[in-house]
Design an enzyme around this catalytic site. Structure first.
Site, PDB file in Angstrom:
ATOM      1  N   GLN A 281       0.826  -1.210   0.000  1.00  0.00           N
ATOM      2  CA  GLN A 281       0.000   0.000   0.000  1.00  0.00           C
ATOM      3  C   GLN A 281       0.863   1.264   0.000  1.00  0.00           C
ATOM      4  O   GLN A 281       0.518   2.264   0.619  1.00  0.00           O
ATOM      5  CB  GLN A 281      -0.937  -0.011   1.212  1.00  0.00           C
ATOM      6  CG  GLN A 281      -1.906  -1.155   1.176  1.00  0.00           C
ATOM      7  CD  GLN A 281      -2.854  -1.151   2.363  1.00  0.00           C
ATOM      8  OE1 GLN A 281      -3.110  -0.119   2.977  1.00  0.00           O
ATOM      9  NE2 GLN A 281      -3.395  -2.303   2.684  1.00  0.00           N
ATOM     10  N   CYS A 282       1.938   1.214  -0.730  1.00  0.00           N
ATOM     11  CA  CYS A 282       2.913   2.296  -0.788  1.00  0.00           C
ATOM     12  C   CYS A 282       2.821   2.976  -2.150  1.00  0.00           C
ATOM     13  O   CYS A 282       2.454   2.346  -3.144  1.00  0.00           O
ATOM     14  CB  CYS A 282       4.305   1.701  -0.573  1.00  0.00           C
ATOM     15  SG  CYS A 282       5.676   2.840  -0.759  1.00  0.00           S
ATOM     16  N   GLY A 283       3.175   4.230  -2.211  1.00  0.00           N
ATOM     17  CA  GLY A 283       3.225   4.916  -3.494  1.00  0.00           C
ATOM     18  C   GLY A 283       4.230   4.305  -4.446  1.00  0.00           C
ATOM     19  O   GLY A 283       4.150   4.494  -5.664  1.00  0.00           O
TER      20      GLY A 283
END
Length: 178
Positions: free
Chosen positions: A33-35
């Protein structure tokens, strides 16, 4: 050498890294769930291109950076398979920093205490600091820090989280040619 370490796979089975002896490795701490999560596409492209030449990517999910990998190991594997079609080995979620840091990552950080910083990296670090994130070298700064390991099991280079997988290809090719 990294061959001295044992880690748990995503099914909690102990795996000795000596099974990768003689291969060039890219070890990456990841998050779903990271950019930077779309880097999975670039990692899979590298894997597709070089796997037949004794190259492996070892994926170590980590939830230490703003809780960006909160899922179970099974859910992380499913997410990566469905969304990014990843086929490289994925291991159990681990800590990469702090007192509970996995011994493998303690070793990797000791062997390559910092990555080359470019303008993009400096901007990224400034953004992390603005979020209140401590950014200390040799600590892992964020998800998708990458370590290139040669065929002898030694750390060749450390890459920043913002280093795109495709920009690592030349270094992988150089190590495969040795």
């Amino acid at each position: 050498m990294i061959y001295d370490f044992k880690v748990k796979d995503s099914n909690q089975q102990l795996v000795s890294l000596d099974k990768y002896m003689g291969k060039v490795l890219l070890i990456v701490n990841t998050a779903t769930q990271c950019g930077l999560t779309p880097q999975y596409e670039g990692l899979q492209s590298l894997y597709n291109k070089y796997r037949s030449q004794d190259f492996e990517i070892l994926d170590f999910p980590c939830n230490q950076f703003l809780g960006q990998a909160p899922e179970s190991d099974a859910e992380i594997s499913q997410f990566c398979s469905l969304n990014y079609k990843t086929t490289f080995p994925r291991f159990a979620k681990i800590a990469v920093n702090g007192k509970d840091a996995d011994p493998l990552f303690q070793y990797l950080k000791k062997e390559a205490s910092h990555e080359d910083e470019n303008e993009e990296e400096k901007n990224f670090v400034d953004k992390l600091k603005s979020l209140g994130q401590k950014v200390l070298t040799p600590e892992i700064k964020w998800n998708f820090t990458k370590f290139l390991i040669n065929k002898e099991g030694r750390v060749v280079k450390r890459y920043s989280p913002t280093s795109k997988p495709e920009n690592i290809a030349k270094d992988i090719e150089r190590e495969l040619a040795k």
